[in-house]
Design a protein around this motif. Structure first.
Motif, PDB file in Angstrom:
ATOM      1  N   ALA A 182      13.994  -0.973   0.594  1.00 26.51           N
ATOM      2  CA  ALA A 182      12.726  -1.635   0.293  1.00 26.51           C
ATOM      3  C   ALA A 182      12.036  -2.100   1.569  1.00 26.51           C
ATOM      4  O   ALA A 182      10.810  -2.215   1.612  1.00 26.51           O
ATOM      5  CB  ALA A 182      12.966  -2.824  -0.633  1.00 26.51           C
ATOM      6  N   HIS A 183      12.838  -2.350   2.608  1.00 29.02           N
ATOM      7  CA  HIS A 183      12.314  -2.851   3.884  1.00 29.02           C
ATOM      8  C   HIS A 183      13.149  -2.242   5.000  1.00 29.02           C
ATOM      9  O   HIS A 183      14.381  -2.207   4.909  1.00 29.02           O
ATOM     10  CB  HIS A 183      12.398  -4.378   3.928  1.00 29.02           C
ATOM     11  CG  HIS A 183      11.761  -5.006   5.131  1.00 29.02           C
ATOM     12  ND1 HIS A 183      10.403  -5.249   5.215  1.00 29.02           N
ATOM     13  CD2 HIS A 183      12.296  -5.461   6.295  1.00 29.02           C
ATOM     14  CE1 HIS A 183      10.130  -5.829   6.373  1.00 29.02           C
ATOM     15  NE2 HIS A 183      11.258  -5.960   7.048  1.00 29.02           N
ATOM     16  N   ALA A 200       8.776   7.467   2.349  1.00 31.60           N
ATOM     17  CA  ALA A 200       9.121   6.330   1.483  1.00 31.60           C
ATOM     18  C   ALA A 200       7.929   5.385   1.420  1.00 31.60           C
ATOM     19  O   ALA A 200       7.938   4.318   2.035  1.00 31.60           O
ATOM     20  CB  ALA A 200      10.359   5.619   2.026  1.00 31.60           C
ATOM     21  N   PRO A 201       6.886   5.771   0.687  1.00 29.37           N
ATOM     22  CA  PRO A 201       5.623   5.022   0.724  1.00 29.37           C
ATOM     23  C   PRO A 201       5.719   3.579   0.231  1.00 29.37           C
ATOM     24  O   PRO A 201       4.870   2.763   0.575  1.00 29.37           O
ATOM     25  CB  PRO A 201       4.691   5.846  -0.173  1.00 29.37           C
ATOM     26  CG  PRO A 201       5.577   6.748  -0.969  1.00 29.37           C
ATOM     27  CD  PRO A 201       6.771   6.983  -0.135  1.00 29.37           C
ATOM     28  N   ILE A 217       6.340   5.266  12.196  1.00 25.60           N
ATOM     29  CA  ILE A 217       5.747   4.516  11.077  1.00 25.60           C
ATOM     30  C   ILE A 217       5.101   5.481  10.087  1.00 25.60           C
ATOM     31  O   ILE A 217       5.290   5.373   8.871  1.00 25.60           O
ATOM     32  CB  ILE A 217       4.724   3.492  11.606  1.00 25.60           C
ATOM     33  CG1 ILE A 217       5.443   2.397  12.404  1.00 25.60           C
ATOM     34  CG2 ILE A 217       3.926   2.871  10.453  1.00 25.60           C
ATOM     35  CD1 ILE A 217       4.512   1.511  13.209  1.00 25.60           C
ATOM     36  N   ALA A 218       4.347   6.459  10.603  1.00 25.42           N
ATOM     37  CA  ALA A 218       3.684   7.436   9.732  1.00 25.42           C
ATOM     38  C   ALA A 218       4.708   8.258   8.952  1.00 25.42           C
ATOM     39  O   ALA A 218       4.519   8.551   7.755  1.00 25.42           O
ATOM     40  CB  ALA A 218       2.792   8.347  10.562  1.00 25.42           C
ATOM     41  N   ALA A 219       5.816   8.628   9.594  1.00 26.35           N
ATOM     42  CA  ALA A 219       6.838   9.433   8.925  1.00 26.35           C
ATOM     43  C   ALA A 219       7.521   8.642   7.815  1.00 26.35           C
ATOM     44  O   ALA A 219       7.836   9.186   6.743  1.00 26.35           O
ATOM     45  CB  ALA A 219       7.873   9.912   9.941  1.00 26.35           C
ATOM     46  N   ILE A 220       7.751   7.361   8.041  1.00 25.33           N
ATOM     47  CA  ILE A 220       8.356   6.522   6.995  1.00 25.33           C
ATOM     48  C   ILE A 220       7.387   6.372   5.825  1.00 25.33           C
ATOM     49  O   ILE A 220       7.780   6.464   4.657  1.00 25.33           O
ATOM     50  CB  ILE A 220       8.743   5.145   7.562  1.00 25.33           C
ATOM     51  CG1 ILE A 220       9.839   5.284   8.613  1.00 25.33           C
ATOM     52  CG2 ILE A 220       9.211   4.215   6.434  1.00 25.33           C
ATOM     53  CD1 ILE A 220      10.108   4.013   9.402  1.00 25.33           C
ATOM     54  N   ARG A 221       6.110   6.157   6.115  1.00 20.01           N
ATOM     55  CA  ARG A 221       5.106   6.039   5.053  1.00 20.01           C
ATOM     56  C   ARG A 221       5.083   7.313   4.191  1.00 20.01           C
ATOM     57  O   ARG A 221       4.955   7.246   2.971  1.00 20.01           O
ATOM     58  CB  ARG A 221       3.725   5.822   5.660  1.00 20.01           C
ATOM     59  CG  ARG A 221       3.561   4.514   6.409  1.00 20.01           C
ATOM     60  CD  ARG A 221       3.135   3.391   5.500  1.00 20.01           C
ATOM     61  NE  ARG A 221       2.834   2.201   6.262  1.00 20.01           N
ATOM     62  CZ  ARG A 221       3.441   1.025   6.113  1.00 20.01           C
ATOM     63  NH1 ARG A 221       4.396   0.900   5.215  1.00 20.01           N
ATOM     64  NH2 ARG A 221       3.100  -0.011   6.844  1.00 20.01           N
ATOM     65  N   ALA A 222       5.225   8.484   4.845  1.00 15.71           N
ATOM     66  CA  ALA A 222       5.187   9.746   4.108  1.00 15.71           C
ATOM     67  C   ALA A 222       6.440   9.934   3.253  1.00 15.71           C
ATOM     68  O   ALA A 222       6.370  10.421   2.119  1.00 15.71           O
ATOM     69  CB  ALA A 222       5.039  10.912   5.080  1.00 15.71           C
ATOM     70  N   VAL A 242      15.464   6.607   5.718  1.00 24.66           N
ATOM     71  CA  VAL A 242      14.941   5.483   4.933  1.00 24.66           C
ATOM     72  C   VAL A 242      14.872   5.860   3.450  1.00 24.66           C
ATOM     73  O   VAL A 242      15.261   5.088   2.568  1.00 24.66           O
ATOM     74  CB  VAL A 242      13.562   5.044   5.455  1.00 24.66           C
ATOM     75  CG1 VAL A 242      12.919   4.009   4.530  1.00 24.66           C
ATOM     76  CG2 VAL A 242      13.685   4.465   6.869  1.00 24.66           C
ATOM     77  N   ALA A 243      14.386   7.084   3.179  1.00 21.84           N
ATOM     78  CA  ALA A 243      14.309   7.549   1.790  1.00 21.84           C
ATOM     79  C   ALA A 243      15.701   7.700   1.182  1.00 21.84           C
ATOM     80  O   ALA A 243      15.935   7.317   0.030  1.00 21.84           O
ATOM     81  CB  ALA A 243      13.549   8.874   1.728  1.00 21.84           C
ATOM     82  N   ALA A 244      16.650   8.250   1.946  1.00 20.92           N
ATOM     83  CA  ALA A 244      18.001   8.462   1.436  1.00 20.92           C
ATOM     84  C   ALA A 244      18.709   7.146   1.143  1.00 20.92           C
ATOM     85  O   ALA A 244      19.472   7.041   0.176  1.00 20.92           O
ATOM     86  CB  ALA A 244      18.813   9.278   2.443  1.00 20.92           C
TER      87      ALA A 244
END
Length: 323
Positions: free
Chosen positions: A123-124, A154-155, A147-152, A117-119
Motif C-alpha cells: 500500500a505504501h 501499482a497505481p 516513481i513513474a514505473a511504480i505508478r504504472a 512493489v506490485a508483487a
C-alpha cells in the motif's frame, strides 16, 4: 601434467566494503541495552521477500544498511528499495552502505522496482538511494523514472522517496518533486556541529534548503526528515534542529538510536532511553510537526505506511480546525 598436480589457487579476496575506514582504529561498541535488542529474522515471509529481491536483482537499504528491523518489516513484506546501485560516492562515518567506485546506472531498474512493489502488494513504498555525486543530476531523473514505473505497475500504492542532498546538482530536486511522490524525505541525520565528522561531504544548511525548496515547489507534498541520536549530540542541539526543520515547514520527524555497524564506524556516544525518546516526541509535536516517530528502533522507513496514514489524518484535522 595431471590435473591432480595442479596446486589450488587462493580465493579471490572480497572487495573492502569501506576502504576509507580500513586504516581507522577500532571503536568497540558498548553492549546493547535490553530495549534495543531484536530477534534474528527467520520467518517464511522474510525468506520469500529476500528471494523476490534476489530474483529481481534489487538492492534494499534494509540489507545494505544492516537495519535492525529487517526481520519485522520483511515478515510484513515491507522492503525499502535502494536504487542507483549499491555503492555510494560519499563516506559518512555512520553508514554501512559500501563506498567506492559507483555501479553503472541500470536503465531497467525502475521497471523492476515497479514489478516488486506490485508483487509485494504494498500500500505504501519507500524508495531511497546511494549518493551519486558522479552523475550530472545526482540520480534525480532515475528517481523520477522509478516513481513513474511504480505508478504504472501499482497505481494505488503511495510513494515515499528518501533522497540524497543533490549537492551542486541544479534542477535535481525540481525533477523529483515534479514526479509527484506522496512524501519527500531527506534526512539531516545529526546536529550541525557533528557534520564534519559524521557526514563529510554534506552541508547542514544545504539539506535544510532542499527540504524547504521541496515544500515551496509543491505545498501539497508531505516533507519528512530524520535524526539519529547517540552520536554525541546535546539535547539542546536536537531541539534546535527541530526548530530549523519547522522553519523549513517539514511535516514529519523521525528520531532513532544510532547503532554502530562495525568497529571502524563512528563510535556510539551513548544509548538514549525510551523515556528520553518519549520526551523528544512530545516536544516535537509541541513544535508543530504533524507526525513524529521517536523510539530506539525508529528508522526512516520503519512503519512508514501506518505513519503515512496518520500523517494524512493529522493534516486533514489541522485543515478542518482552521475552518
Amino acid at each position: 601434467m595431471s590435473l591432480t598436480s595442479i596446486e589450488p589457487q587462493p580465493p579471490v579476496p572480497e572487495p573492502v566494503r569501506h576502504p576509507e575506514k580500513a586504516a581507522r582504529p577500532d571503536q568497540p561498541s558498548p553492549r546493547k541495552p535490553p530495549w534495543i535488542r531484536v530477534k534474528a529474522p527467520t520467518s517464511p515471509e522474510y525468506q520469500a521477500t529476500r528471494r523476490l529481491m534476489r530474483e529481481l536483482k534489487l538492492n534494499t537499504v534494509c540489507e545494505e544498511a544492516a537495519c535492525p528491523n529487517i526481520g519485522e518489516c520483511w515478515k510484513e513484506k515491507h522492503a525499502t528499495m535502494m536504487i542507483l546501485g549499491a555503492v555510494c560516492t560519499r563516506a559518512c562515518t555512520f553508514c554501512n552502505v559500501a563506498t567506492g567506485r559507483p555501479d553503472q546506472l541500470d536503465p531497467h531498474e525502475p521497471a523492476r522496482v515497479g514489478e516488486a512493489v506490485a508483487a509485494l502488494g504494498l500500500a505504501h513504498i519507500v524508495v531511497t538511494s546511494v549518493d551519486r555525486d558522479d552523475l550530472d543530476d545526482g540520480g534525480a531523473g532515475h528517481f523520477a523514472r522509478t516513481i513513474a514505473a511504480i505508478r504504472a505497475a501499482a497505481p494505488e500504492t503511495t510513494i515515499e522517496v528518501l533522497v540524497p542532498d543533490f549537492l551542486r546538482k541544479e534542477g535535481a530536486i525540481e525533477s523529483v518533486v515534479a514526479a509527484k511522490p506522496d512524501v519527500l524525505n531527506h534526512n539531516l541525520e545529526t546536529v550541525p556541529r557533528l557534520y564534519g565528522e559524521v557526514r563529510p561531504g554534506a552541508r547542514y544548511f544545504h539539506s535544510l534548503r532542499l527540504l524547504d525548496q521541496a515544500k515551496r515547489l509543491d505545498p501539497a507534498i508531505f516533507t519528512k526528515s530524520g535524526l539519529m541520536v547517540g552520536l554525541g549530540e546535546a539535547r539542546t542541539e536536537v531541539l534546535q534542529v527541530m526548530d530549523d526543520l519547522r522553519e523549513a515547514q517539514v511535516d514529519f520527524l523521525t528520531i532513532g538510536q544510532y547503532l554502530q555497524p562495525t568497529p571502524k564506524h563512528h563510535p556510539i556516544a551513548g544509548f538514549v532511553t525510551p523515556e528520553e525518546f518519549e520526551g523528544y516526541r512530545r516536544l516535537a509535536f509541541g513544535k508543530g510537526f504533524l507526525m513524529v516517530s521517536a523510539s530506539p528502533l525508529t528508522r526512516s522507513s520503519y512503519h512508514a505506511g501506518e505513519d503515512f496514514a496518520r500523517l494524512k489524518a493529522a493534516r486533514a484535522a489541522a485543515l478542518a480546525a482552521r475552518v
